[in-house]
Each structure stands twice: as C-alpha cells, then as structure tokens.
Design a protein around this motif. Structure first.
Motif, PDB file in Angstrom:
ATOM      1  N   LEU A   1       2.136  -4.331   6.389  1.00 32.18           N
ATOM      2  CA  LEU A   1       0.982  -3.500   6.715  1.00 32.18           C
ATOM      3  C   LEU A   1      -0.173  -4.342   7.243  1.00 32.18           C
ATOM      4  O   LEU A   1      -0.507  -5.383   6.677  1.00 32.18           O
ATOM      5  CB  LEU A   1       0.509  -2.730   5.474  1.00 32.18           C
ATOM      6  N   CYS A   2      -0.791  -3.872   8.299  1.00 34.02           N
ATOM      7  CA  CYS A   2      -1.989  -4.496   8.861  1.00 34.02           C
ATOM      8  C   CYS A   2      -3.208  -3.686   8.455  1.00 34.02           C
ATOM      9  O   CYS A   2      -3.291  -2.487   8.746  1.00 34.02           O
ATOM     10  CB  CYS A   2      -1.889  -4.554  10.387  1.00 34.02           C
ATOM     11  N   ASN A   3      -4.133  -4.321   7.758  1.00 24.71           N
ATOM     12  CA  ASN A   3      -5.411  -3.703   7.440  1.00 24.71           C
ATOM     13  C   ASN A   3      -6.365  -4.027   8.585  1.00 24.71           C
ATOM     14  O   ASN A   3      -7.206  -4.922   8.500  1.00 24.71           O
ATOM     15  CB  ASN A   3      -5.947  -4.219   6.107  1.00 24.71           C
TER      16      ASN A   3
ATOM     17  N   SER B   1     -12.870  -2.783   6.045  1.00 31.62           N
ATOM     18  CA  SER B   1     -11.645  -2.572   6.797  1.00 31.62           C
ATOM     19  C   SER B   1     -11.758  -1.272   7.581  1.00 31.62           C
ATOM     20  O   SER B   1     -12.764  -0.571   7.498  1.00 31.62           O
ATOM     21  CB  SER B   1     -10.432  -2.537   5.859  1.00 31.62           C
TER      22      SER B   1
ATOM     23  N   THR C   1     -11.311  -7.639   6.879  1.00 30.08           N
ATOM     24  CA  THR C   1      -9.866  -7.822   6.907  1.00 30.08           C
ATOM     25  C   THR C   1      -9.458  -8.413   8.264  1.00 30.08           C
ATOM     26  O   THR C   1     -10.004  -9.427   8.682  1.00 30.08           O
ATOM     27  CB  THR C   1      -9.163  -6.485   6.631  1.00 30.08           C
TER      28      THR C   1
ATOM     29  N   TRP D   1      -4.049 -11.038  -2.346  1.00 25.32           N
ATOM     30  CA  TRP D   1      -3.990 -10.677  -0.936  1.00 25.32           C
ATOM     31  C   TRP D   1      -3.063 -11.628  -0.162  1.00 25.32           C
ATOM     32  O   TRP D   1      -3.097 -12.825  -0.427  1.00 25.32           O
ATOM     33  CB  TRP D   1      -5.399 -10.722  -0.327  1.00 25.32           C
TER      34      TRP D   1
ATOM     35  N   THR E   1       2.250  -6.032   1.901  1.00 28.62           N
ATOM     36  CA  THR E   1       2.036  -4.581   1.832  1.00 28.62           C
ATOM     37  C   THR E   1       0.735  -4.220   1.132  1.00 28.62           C
ATOM     38  O   THR E   1       0.519  -3.067   0.765  1.00 28.62           O
ATOM     39  CB  THR E   1       3.209  -3.911   1.103  1.00 28.62           C
TER      40      THR E   1
ATOM     41  N   TRP F   1       2.292  -3.700  11.020  1.00 30.55           N
ATOM     42  CA  TRP F   1       2.141  -4.800  11.957  1.00 30.55           C
ATOM     43  C   TRP F   1       3.035  -4.585  13.178  1.00 30.55           C
ATOM     44  O   TRP F   1       2.673  -4.935  14.300  1.00 30.55           O
ATOM     45  CB  TRP F   1       2.510  -6.123  11.286  1.00 30.55           C
TER      46      TRP F   1
ATOM     47  N   VAL G   1      -3.082  -3.174   0.368  1.00 30.52           N
ATOM     48  CA  VAL G   1      -4.067  -2.289   1.002  1.00 30.52           C
ATOM     49  C   VAL G   1      -5.440  -2.629   0.446  1.00 30.52           C
ATOM     50  O   VAL G   1      -5.640  -2.695  -0.774  1.00 30.52           O
ATOM     51  CB  VAL G   1      -3.746  -0.808   0.745  1.00 30.52           C
TER      52      VAL G   1
ATOM     53  N   ASP H   1      -2.546  -4.616  -3.514  1.00 32.63           N
ATOM     54  CA  ASP H   1      -3.776  -3.876  -3.240  1.00 32.63           C
ATOM     55  C   ASP H   1      -4.961  -4.582  -3.905  1.00 32.63           C
ATOM     56  O   ASP H   1      -4.825  -5.166  -4.984  1.00 32.63           O
ATOM     57  CB  ASP H   1      -3.670  -2.450  -3.770  1.00 32.63           C
TER      58      ASP H   1
ATOM     59  N   GLU I   1      -7.675   3.258   8.492  1.00 33.36           N
ATOM     60  CA  GLU I   1      -6.349   3.365   7.886  1.00 33.36           C
ATOM     61  C   GLU I   1      -5.566   2.089   8.132  1.00 33.36           C
ATOM     62  O   GLU I   1      -5.860   1.339   9.058  1.00 33.36           O
ATOM     63  CB  GLU I   1      -5.577   4.549   8.469  1.00 33.36           C
ATOM     64  N   THR I   2      -4.587   1.845   7.261  1.00 39.73           N
ATOM     65  CA  THR I   2      -3.657   0.751   7.507  1.00 39.73           C
ATOM     66  C   THR I   2      -2.572   1.245   8.467  1.00 39.73           C
ATOM     67  O   THR I   2      -2.362   2.444   8.624  1.00 39.73           O
ATOM     68  CB  THR I   2      -3.001   0.271   6.210  1.00 39.73           C
TER      69      THR I   2
END
Length: 352
Positions: free
Chosen positions: A195-197, A225, A163, A117, A316, A232, A318, A121, A228-229
């Motif tokens: 990507l923001c979780n 979380s 998250t 992380w 990136t 950012w 998830v 993923d 959806e992601t």
C-alpha cells in the motif's frame, strides 16, 4: 482547525529547504498569497536572485534575516550528510529562531519516525523511539528537541509528518522512480498487497500553511497523508505507461523483516562527495546531471521495486489522518487525480 481566512499579505516568512520540491512549492504558494518569502540556500547559483516576493539569501545569513519574520518553515534535510550533521543544521536554525523571537516554527518531520512503519498502521500515539536508520533517528531527535524548546518558551511550533509526497517534478517519488524503468521493463508483484500512503504536493503545501495559522502549536505532531491509500502497483504501473516502460507481474513472497545493514564507508564517501558537488554547482544542476547519467546507462533497464525495497513496496501499514483532518486540513486531491497530473508531466518529460 486552522483559520482559513488568515491573511498572509505583507507577512515575512522564511523557508529553509525552499529550493527543494516541497519547499519550492510552498514558497510559490505563499508568494501568491502576498507573503514576502526568504529562502536561505547554499546553492551559489541562486544567492541574490529572486522573482517577485521570493528572495534567496546565503544560508550563512539566516540569523540576520530572521528578525521580523512571522513564521519559519524548516524543511531543510540533506540526505548527502549524516544524521548528526543534519541535527546540527537544525539546531543552528532553532537557535536563530529563538534569538530572533520568531513566533512560529513549522517543522517537516516524517512518517518514518514510527517504529512500525511501513509494515503496520500508525497514529501520532504509535511507538517511535526504537533504534532505526539515520533518517529516522535524526527526525525523531529533532522532534524531541522542538518539544523541549517549546516547553521552555523559546518559540511555538508544529511538527508535520508527511507520508509519500508525489506530484509533477517530485525528485524522489516521481522522477527517480520513472528513471529506473523508462524504456525498459517494470516487474511488479502479482498481488496488490503493498500500500502507498500517497500525498499530493498541493495538499501538503496547504497543510504547512494551515499549521502556521494555528493559534497554538504546542509542538503538536500531525501525520499528513492523502485522502486514501492505494496499491503501489497502481502508481508504478501508471508511471510505466507514462515513461514508455512495459509491465510484467511475477509471484512475490510476503516481506519478512531482516536486520538493517549498516551503511558502508564507500556509501558515506559518495554522500560526502555529492554534498560537496551540490554546494559547488547547485542541487538543481546536480539532479540534471544525475538524470543525464541515468538515461545513458548501458543495457536493458529492468526494475523490481519489491526486490529492491520490499519493506516499503510490500508494506501494508496505513497512516491515520484523523488528527490532521480535525485540526488542520482535509486533503482534496484524490489518488486518481494526483496520479493523472503526475503522469501528464512524465509523458511530457519522456515525450510520450
């Protein structure tokens, strides 16, 4: 999935970290549901006070307050203290739970325990025991100790791994980000790769309550979380509009992992001084003082989040929520709604 009809009316619960953003929201929700909420704190300005069903006690009195408590939510973590100090604080709480025979401990861990992380993923089965920063090490050590204690029958437990928890008043993922760009310039990558979780605060509170309602926790870990992601760039651009910052996009190279730098002696000294100040004047007052100082920094404010923390803002990965959805709660607040609510609070704060 946890039973939605469980009544909290008249039940006594304890929330360590209950004066923080997440803990405060959890305390308010449980009080609305009829629970009697005990919040231990080192903030001398709060001790002895309370409103309705929420009662603040001195942290040193935690053990004496636990007999009869049906669930303890352990959210306490002090970023101004070392990993070892935080582990010791947890151990003291866990010992008190075992002695008072508290039936359920709900532990706030973090998505940060996973080795991959935020670049890859992750699921609850992903590797998480490689060396890492102090926060990761502390949270993972606590997870292992909880599993041991549950195996020994000291108490039952559920471990939650949130998250990015945002929402109105979030000190880390709303206010602090806005402070870095307010009235200045936000420079973002020219691609929406990072990507923001994101997880809206109301959904996390619902998950905490659902976890405490499980018939058997078994030290199970749940990644938590949102629905959806999202990029950012989407979140940060919205914050910029809400706090009066302009946005500029620049070409940004993909993130290349580098060895983590060890914290300096100066940063450790600053952490210790901050912890002492928080104990003397209270965390809320210390945050207000920090905000006041940030607002008065000289010169134009220019912030490049992808340069400051490329691993986070260009990652990136998830986080899988399949297990959470199957056994605890299905998140309700979309990214669109959560960002809109947060930005409304920022506009009010910055009078825009």
């Amino acid at each position: 999935m946890a039973g939605p009809g469980m009544s909290w009316q008249g039940r006594s619960v304890c929330i360590t970290g209950g004066t923080g953003f997440i803990g405060g929201a959890l305390a308010a929700r449980l009080a609305e549901m009829g629970a009697q909420v005990i919040v231990p704190t080192r903030d001398k300005s709060r001790i002895g006070r309370g409103s309705g069903a929420i009662r603040y006690i001195a942290a040193r009195d935690l053990a004496a307050a636990l007999p009869g408590v049906s669930a303890l939510f352990n959210l306490a973590y002090d970023f101004r203290r070392s990993a070892d100090e935080n582990i010791a604080l947890y151990a003291k709480t866990a010992d008190a739970c075992a002695l008072a025979q508290v039936p359920m401990l709900v532990q706030a861990s973090s998505i940060a325990v996973y080795d991959d992380w935020p670049l890859g993923d992750v699921t609850e089965a992903s590797p998480c025991d490689a060396p890492g920063h102090d926060y990761k090490a502390a949270k993972r050590a606590i997870e292992r100790d909880i599993a041991r204690r549950v195996g020994e029958g000291q108490f039952d437990a559920v471990i939650l791994q949130p998250t990015i928890v945002y929402g109105p008043g979030s000190p880390q993922w709303a206010d602090a980000l806005a402070e870095k760009m307010a009235g200045g310039t936000l420079i973002l990558p020219d691609r929406d790769d990072g990507l923001c979780n994101g997880l809206y605060i109301d959904d996390l509170v619902s998950v905490f309550i659902a976890a405490a309602e499980l018939e058997r926790g078994g030290a199970e870990r749940f990644i938590v979380s949102g629905p959806e992601t999202f990029p950012w760039n989407r979140l940060l651009s919205a914050y910029a509009e809400a706090c009066g910052a302009s946005v500029r996009h620049e070409p940004t190279a993909p993130y290349v992992p580098r060895p983590a730098a060890k914290p300096s002696a100066l940063s450790a000294l600053v952490q210790r001084a901050s912890a002492i100040a928080a104990g003397l004047i209270g965390t809320a007052r210390l945050e207000k003082l920090r905000g006041w100082a940030m607002a008065r920094r000289p010169g134009p404010r220019i912030w490049r989040p992808a340069a400051e923390n490329p691993k986070l803002f260009l990652g990136t990965g998830v986080a899988s929520t399949d297990k959470m959805r199957a056994h605890l709660f299905v998140p309700q607040v979309s990214a669109e709604e959560g960002i809109a609510r947060t930005c409304a609070a920022l506009r009010a704060k910055y009078k825009l």
